[in-house]
Design an enzyme around this catalytic site. Structure first.
Site, PDB file in Angstrom:
ATOM      1  N   GLU A   1       0.833  -1.191   0.000  1.00 46.24           N
ATOM      2  CA  GLU A   1       0.000   0.000   0.000  1.00 46.24           C
ATOM      3  C   GLU A   1       0.872   1.246   0.000  1.00 46.24           C
ATOM      4  O   GLU A   1       2.092   1.175   0.204  1.00 46.24           O
ATOM      5  CB  GLU A   1      -0.956  -0.013   1.200  1.00 46.24           C
ATOM      6  CG  GLU A   1      -1.963  -1.158   1.145  1.00 46.24           C
ATOM      7  CD  GLU A   1      -2.953  -1.146   2.280  1.00 46.24           C
ATOM      8  OE1 GLU A   1      -2.733  -0.409   3.265  1.00 46.24           O
ATOM      9  OE2 GLU A   1      -3.947  -1.875   2.207  1.00 46.24           O
TER      10      GLU A   1
ATOM     11  N   HIS B   1      -8.821  10.087   3.258  1.00 43.38           N
ATOM     12  CA  HIS B   1      -8.497   8.990   2.341  1.00 43.38           C
ATOM     13  C   HIS B   1      -8.669   9.501   0.917  1.00 43.38           C
ATOM     14  O   HIS B   1      -9.670  10.145   0.606  1.00 43.38           O
ATOM     15  CB  HIS B   1      -9.413   7.786   2.582  1.00 43.38           C
ATOM     16  CG  HIS B   1      -8.880   6.528   1.969  1.00 43.38           C
ATOM     17  ND1 HIS B   1      -8.903   6.309   0.609  1.00 43.38           N
ATOM     18  CD2 HIS B   1      -8.293   5.437   2.510  1.00 43.38           C
ATOM     19  CE1 HIS B   1      -8.352   5.129   0.347  1.00 43.38           C
ATOM     20  NE2 HIS B   1      -7.968   4.585   1.488  1.00 43.38           N
TER      21      HIS B   1
ATOM     22  N   ARG C   1      -0.839   9.065   1.855  1.00 43.03           N
ATOM     23  CA  ARG C   1      -2.216   9.504   1.634  1.00 43.03           C
ATOM     24  C   ARG C   1      -2.388  11.016   1.578  1.00 43.03           C
ATOM     25  O   ARG C   1      -3.208  11.527   0.815  1.00 43.03           O
ATOM     26  CB  ARG C   1      -3.120   8.929   2.732  1.00 43.03           C
ATOM     27  CG  ARG C   1      -3.346   7.449   2.579  1.00 43.03           C
ATOM     28  CD  ARG C   1      -4.145   6.895   3.734  1.00 43.03           C
ATOM     29  NE  ARG C   1      -4.421   5.474   3.507  1.00 43.03           N
ATOM     30  CZ  ARG C   1      -5.027   4.691   4.385  1.00 43.03           C
ATOM     31  NH1 ARG C   1      -5.401   5.186   5.549  1.00 43.03           N
ATOM     32  NH2 ARG C   1      -5.260   3.428   4.106  1.00 43.03           N
TER      33      ARG C   1
ATOM     34  N   HIS D   1     -10.959  10.194   6.811  1.00 41.90           N
ATOM     35  CA  HIS D   1     -10.795   8.748   6.977  1.00 41.90           C
ATOM     36  C   HIS D   1     -10.266   8.324   8.342  1.00 41.90           C
ATOM     37  O   HIS D   1     -10.661   7.280   8.847  1.00 41.90           O
ATOM     38  CB  HIS D   1      -9.857   8.224   5.890  1.00 41.90           C
ATOM     39  CG  HIS D   1      -9.648   6.737   5.904  1.00 41.90           C
ATOM     40  ND1 HIS D   1     -10.702   5.851   5.799  1.00 41.90           N
ATOM     41  CD2 HIS D   1      -8.522   5.988   5.998  1.00 41.90           C
ATOM     42  CE1 HIS D   1     -10.234   4.614   5.833  1.00 41.90           C
ATOM     43  NE2 HIS D   1      -8.923   4.664   5.969  1.00 41.90           N
TER      44      HIS D   1
ATOM     45  N   ARG E   1      -0.949   8.989   9.267  1.00 42.27           N
ATOM     46  CA  ARG E   1      -0.890   7.540   9.493  1.00 42.27           C
ATOM     47  C   ARG E   1      -0.469   6.804   8.237  1.00 42.27           C
ATOM     48  O   ARG E   1      -1.031   7.006   7.172  1.00 42.27           O
ATOM     49  CB  ARG E   1      -2.264   7.022   9.945  1.00 42.27           C
ATOM     50  CG  ARG E   1      -2.331   5.505  10.082  1.00 42.27           C
ATOM     51  CD  ARG E   1      -3.681   5.056  10.584  1.00 42.27           C
ATOM     52  NE  ARG E   1      -4.739   5.241   9.608  1.00 42.27           N
ATOM     53  CZ  ARG E   1      -5.103   4.333   8.695  1.00 42.27           C
ATOM     54  NH1 ARG E   1      -4.439   3.184   8.608  1.00 42.27           N
ATOM     55  NH2 ARG E   1      -6.092   4.565   7.865  1.00 42.27           N
TER      56      ARG E   1
END
Length: 524
Positions: free
Chosen positions: A109, A233, A281, A342, A377
């Protein structure tokens, strides 16, 4: 009275409960049904160093880079090094992680330098929630209580004979079925209430993510930290009928491309030439936001249709079926996506054992600020934090049990001077207003002027909501509105305090990043 009270029935709360229950009686309060929290919504997976070519140092460095240096390195090391053991415990509980031969299948990811995400198709959270919940239901020392909406922590000021101690003795909560307020007491209380996503108009978070634990802890006297770091997100499905459906990070990890529907071209090279769609992100979300504003778009496209159809359907069965039901075949056409709130990276300040500032009170998971996430994060570190800190809090309670006194007599909830409300429309109106101005003024890109506008609205609404709260019986909606407003205030105050752009906090008035990363800590 229980030995230990846990507020929240997701990954953090149930992990703590299972680690305590062999020795203590544990009561777990759920705001709604046991599986309605954020854990069950997690599509992606859990980050852990499991393949030979990967290292703890690499996972630590990826986490620090994503967090823009605001992370606490000791905490990052603690969590990353605890990941493999956490995965093994979940497997022993029956979580059916995807396998590739004799080893667990690992995906990649954004922000990760290696494949290190274990998963259960694209519905990892649901599988984890089911395994933890089944184990908790089967344990004789765990009492699970659904439909209890926490109002406020019971502290020293609620003692029948006030001792002057700032101890936490439990919580007052309203029973959805009866509408009455009940008191739950314990020698130790763990907050595992999740994040504050519903502070924003567009969010991937479940309906109950209204910042309850953060707001309650703040009112009781705990510090909160880095509340300005709200993660958006990059890829939430754009659909006028279906709200809040997340398209997992792993779609980009497995080759998905972001396309401008007007130009028909990939655009991430303009924003992060090296990492492209695999950038962290915050970078991807800002890139999409910039493309939408620059070209007047409603959405951008996420396209994985160039990959073999069997590959797409095998890796993303849940998303494939959901989109197919909406008339979108992701094996043949792109997915319309927009950013949405998110994850809450800030929260109640805790140490490595889950301790808050108040004796008897612990916190774990999204409601806490452990130092793991910093300013952003890293993907799939969230469930991991729940497991590691849920266990850490449980171990500390067990070790320090003799130092935790039994609760003294606590006053019952007083409803003698309030009445039932005949103005429920006030709650709905204020709820909508908060979420809209937070989205417009305190979103992906901020300015001091926008933040001040939001702060002005919060001040006016706080007076109105406090007056309403003081005169009418509490209801679940009123409790959530009060907590939303409190959380919004903490976010805006934190954002105004940070005079730089770092990670998730991007302000046009202070676009540079300062040389030293410093936490934003608010003190009650």
């Amino acid at each position: 009275m229980s030995d230990v009270l846990i507020i929240g029935s997701g990954a953090a709360g149930l992990t703590a409960a299972l680690n305590l229950a062999d020795r203590f009686h544990v009561t777990v309060l759920a705001k709604g049904q046991l599986n309605e929290g954020s854990t069950a919504w997690a599509q992606g997976g859990i980050a852990a160093v499991l393949e030979p070519g990967d290292t703890f140092d690499s996972h630590i460095e990826d986490t620090m880079i994503a967090g823009a240096g605001l992370n606490d390195r000791a905490t990052v090391e603690f969590v990353v090094e605890g990941a493999p053991a956490a995965i093994e415990r979940l497997a022993q509980l029956g979580v059916p992680f995807n396998m590739e031969g004799d080893t667990r299948h690992l995906t990649r990811e954004g922000g990760h330098s290696h494949r290190r995400i274990v998963h259960v198709d694209d519905a990892t959270g649901w599988a984890v929630q089911e395994a933890l919940q089944n184990a908790a239901v089967a344990h004789p020392n765990i009492t699970l209580v659904p439909d209890m909406v926490a109002i406020d922590l019971a502290t020293g000021r609620h003692e029948e004979r006030y001792s002057g101690a700032g101890h936490v003795w439990g919580v007052y909560a309203v029973n959805r079925a009866s509408g009455r307020v009940e008191l739950y007491t314990a020698r130790a209380t763990i907050l595992a209430t999740g994040g504050a996503g519903r502070t924003y108009l567009f969010s991937t978070a479940p309906r109950g993510a209204t910042g309850d634990g953060i707001a309650m802890a703040w009112r009781a006297g705990c510090r909160v930290s880095n509340m300005e770091m709200m993660q958006f997100h990059p890829t939430c499905l754009y659909n006028l009928e279906v709200k809040n459906f997340l398209i997992t990070e792993a779609v980009r990890g497995e080759g998905g491309r972001l396309i401008n529907p007007t130009t028909g071209k990939r655009f991430m090279s303009y924003y992060d030439e090296t990492r492209m769609e695999l950038a962290p992100r915050d970078i991807v979300a800002r890139a999409i936001d910039a493309e939408i504003k620059r070209y007047g778009l409603d959405y951008v496209h996420l396209d994985i249709s160039h990959m073999p159809p069997d590959f797409v359907m095998h890796h993303f069965p849940t998303i494939y079926e959901k989109l197919l039901g909406l008339g979108i075949d992701m094996t043949k056409e792109p997915i319309p996506v927009v950013p949405a709130q998110h994850y809450t990276c800030g929260g109640v300040v805790i140490d490595m054992h889950g301790n808050t500032d108040l004796p008897g009170l612990y916190a774990a998971g999204e409601c806490s600020e452990s130092g793991l996430h910093g300013a952003n994060r890293l993907a799939s570190n969230s469930l991991l934090e729940c497991f590691v800190f849920g266990e850490a809090a449980a171990k500390h309670i067990a070790t320090c049990w003799d130092d935790l006194p039994p609760p003294p007599p606590i006053r019952a909830w007083d409803e003698s001077r309030v009445e039932n409300s005949d103005e429920e429309v006030v709650i709905k109106q204020n709820w909508t207003e908060i979420r809209r101005f937070m989205w417009n003024y305190v979103g992906i890109v901020r300015t001091t002027k926008r933040l001040q506008r939001a702060q002005h609205r919060i001040k006016l609404l706080t007076e109105e909501v406090n007056d309403y709260y003081g005169h009418f019986r509490v209801t679940p909606d009123l409790i959530e509105l009060r907590n939303l407003l409190q959380t919004a205030d903490l976010i805006v105050r934190s954002a105004l305090h940070r005079h730089e752009s770092r990670g998730l906090h991007y302000t046009l008035d202070y676009p540079e990043t300062l040389p030293v990363a410093v936490d934003t800590v608010l003190v009650p």
